[in-house]
Scaffold this motif. Structure first.
Motif, mmCIF file in Angstrom:
data_model
loop_
_atom_site.group_PDB
_atom_site.id
_atom_site.type_symbol
_atom_site.label_atom_id
_atom_site.label_comp_id
_atom_site.label_asym_id
_atom_site.label_seq_id
_atom_site.Cartn_x
_atom_site.Cartn_y
_atom_site.Cartn_z
ATOM 1 N N GLU A 1 0.828 -1.204 0.000
ATOM 2 C CA GLU A 1 0.000 0.000 0.000
ATOM 3 C C GLU A 1 0.863 1.255 0.000
ATOM 4 O O GLU A 1 0.526 2.259 -0.658
ATOM 5 N N GLY A 2 2.009 1.209 0.697
ATOM 6 C CA GLY A 2 2.895 2.368 0.741
ATOM 7 C C GLY A 2 3.432 2.726 -0.632
ATOM 8 O O GLY A 2 3.468 3.900 -1.018
ATOM 9 N N ILE A 3 3.857 1.713 -1.400
ATOM 10 C CA ILE A 3 4.377 1.957 -2.746
ATOM 11 C C ILE A 3 3.273 2.515 -3.636
ATOM 12 O O ILE A 3 3.465 3.492 -4.369
ATOM 13 N N ILE A 4 2.091 1.886 -3.581
ATOM 14 C CA ILE A 4 0.969 2.301 -4.445
ATOM 15 C C ILE A 4 0.577 3.749 -4.166
ATOM 16 O O ILE A 4 0.464 4.566 -5.079
ATOM 17 N N ARG A 5 0.373 4.069 -2.892
ATOM 18 C CA ARG A 5 -0.075 5.424 -2.553
ATOM 19 C C ARG A 5 1.011 6.459 -2.863
ATOM 20 O O ARG A 5 0.704 7.587 -3.259
ATOM 21 N N GLN B 1 0.100 9.480 -5.353
ATOM 22 C CA GLN B 1 0.165 10.840 -4.828
ATOM 23 C C GLN B 1 1.019 11.765 -5.691
ATOM 24 O O GLN B 1 0.875 12.985 -5.633
ATOM 25 N N GLN B 2 1.910 11.185 -6.490
ATOM 26 C CA GLN B 2 2.747 12.000 -7.369
ATOM 27 C C GLN B 2 2.028 12.397 -8.659
ATOM 28 O O GLN B 2 2.548 13.196 -9.434
ATOM 29 N N ALA B 3 0.854 11.835 -8.881
ATOM 30 C CA ALA B 3 0.089 12.167 -10.088
ATOM 31 C C ALA B 3 -0.535 13.549 -9.956
ATOM 32 O O ALA B 3 -0.752 14.059 -8.852
ATOM 33 N N ALA B 4 -0.822 14.163 -11.097
ATOM 34 C CA ALA B 4 -1.364 15.533 -11.110
ATOM 35 C C ALA B 4 -2.818 15.591 -10.669
ATOM 36 O O ALA B 4 -3.286 16.621 -10.177
ATOM 37 N N VAL B 5 -3.554 14.489 -10.867
ATOM 38 C CA VAL B 5 -4.977 14.466 -10.513
ATOM 39 C C VAL B 5 -5.280 13.269 -9.639
ATOM 40 O O VAL B 5 -4.504 12.314 -9.570
ATOM 41 N N SER B 6 -6.437 13.305 -8.979
ATOM 42 C CA SER B 6 -6.849 12.198 -8.130
ATOM 43 C C SER B 6 -7.326 11.036 -8.989
ATOM 44 O O SER B 6 -7.730 11.228 -10.143
ATOM 45 N N PRO B 7 -7.303 9.802 -8.451
ATOM 46 C CA PRO B 7 -7.743 8.635 -9.227
ATOM 47 C C PRO B 7 -9.148 8.771 -9.800
ATOM 48 O O PRO B 7 -9.425 8.289 -10.898
ATOM 49 N N GLU C 1 -0.519 4.880 -17.089
ATOM 50 C CA GLU C 1 0.816 5.366 -16.729
ATOM 51 C C GLU C 1 1.141 5.011 -15.282
ATOM 52 O O GLU C 1 2.271 4.635 -14.955
ATOM 53 N N ILE C 2 0.136 5.129 -14.405
ATOM 54 C CA ILE C 2 0.312 4.705 -13.007
ATOM 55 C C ILE C 2 0.617 3.212 -12.954
ATOM 56 O O ILE C 2 1.516 2.762 -12.233
ATOM 57 N N MET C 3 -0.134 2.437 -13.725
ATOM 58 C CA MET C 3 0.075 0.993 -13.774
ATOM 59 C C MET C 3 1.487 0.655 -14.240
ATOM 60 O O MET C 3 2.137 -0.246 -13.713
ATOM 61 N N VAL D 1 -7.186 1.656 -4.675
ATOM 62 C CA VAL D 1 -6.612 3.007 -4.722
ATOM 63 C C VAL D 1 -6.972 3.724 -6.015
ATOM 64 O O VAL D 1 -7.235 4.929 -6.021
ATOM 65 N N LEU D 2 -6.993 2.984 -7.132
ATOM 66 C CA LEU D 2 -7.303 3.606 -8.425
ATOM 67 C C LEU D 2 -8.801 3.698 -8.703
ATOM 68 O O LEU D 2 -9.209 4.131 -9.788
ATOM 69 N N VAL D 3 -9.609 3.263 -7.727
ATOM 70 C CA VAL D 3 -11.069 3.298 -7.867
ATOM 71 C C VAL D 3 -11.479 2.568 -9.150
ATOM 72 O O VAL D 3 -12.127 3.111 -10.046
#
Length: 227
Positions: free
Chosen positions: A165-169, A173-179, A189-191, A212-214
């Motif tokens: 969960e730590g790696i995923i979040r 969190q570094q992405a420009a927008v929320s999931p 790109e997150i994947m 996390v990615l809904v």
């Protein structure tokens, strides 16, 4: 690929070395033996575990997982020069030695995490003395392929869910927008980043990524197939 029991047998030969190094190097240096096959319960032996707060049965770290994913062990016998933090927040100087099977595959890793807060304080004292005495010049360590960027940071956890969960979040969190607002391309790109960091080598990671990615787990598997 060697049989898992053969791999474990080879790794277990290093357990006495962990004790030896831990006693010799002292309580300021954590010595850890990782099994590269059992990623979720990777720590086979550990001395001075108070430094990271881990015990036998803890998972691979996020950085060690990257070493497995990128096959760093094929480039060099060891890596050093990366940073970590002790459970009390003190800076650590860390190094990893790769243990290979006869066929060159990775069997495990022997890691050292040295608490350097006293050394850092001594360096700052010496630096102030050198400046006040009017001496100039600077010193640096030689670089080679076994050293990695000092900006690289390793995170310690004592259970696989916290690691995953730590790696995923951290990535999300570094992405420009929320999931919730991400496009398919942005989620892909997150994947890709999660894949490159070895997240999908861990059990249960698909369900956590989906949460996390809904997205549904079926969607995450579809993304993985595209990768």
């Amino acid at each position: 690929m060697p049989h898992e029991s053969d791999s474990r047998s080879k790794i277990e030969q290093y357990i006495p070395l962990v004790k030896f190094l831990g006693v010799f190097l002292g309580e300021k240096c954590e010595v850890v033996l990782h099994d590269a096959v059992e990623k979720e319960k990777s720590v086979l032996a550990i001395e001075n575990g108070h430094i990271s707060g881990r015990a036998v049965g803890a998972p691979l770290t996020d950085l060690a997982l990257q070493f497995v994913m990128t096959e760093k062990y094929k480039e060099t016998d060891w890596v050093m020069g990366y940073r970590a933090q002790s459970s009390s927040g003190s800076p650590l100087h860390s190094a990893t030695y790769f243990i290979r099977e006869d066929d060159g595959s990775l069997a495990g890793m022997l890691c050292l995490n040295l608490e350097v807060s006293d050394i850092v304080q001594a360096r700052e004292l010496l630096s102030r003395f050198i400046q006040s005495a009017g001496f100039g010049g600077s010193f640096s360590l030689p670089s080679d392929e076994s050293r990695i960027s000092s900006a690289t940071v390793e995170t310690f956890t004592d259970n696989i869910e916290e690691l995953t969960e730590g790696i995923i979040r951290n990535v999300v969190q570094q992405a420009a927008v929320s999931p919730e607002r991400m496009t398919t391309a942005e989620k892909m790109e997150i994947m890709r980043t999660l894949h490159d960091r070895g997240v999908f080598l861990l059990k249960g990671s698909v369900a956590l990524v989906a949460e996390v990615l809904v997205a549904s787990e079926a969607t995450i598997y579809r993304y993985l197939n595209k990768l």
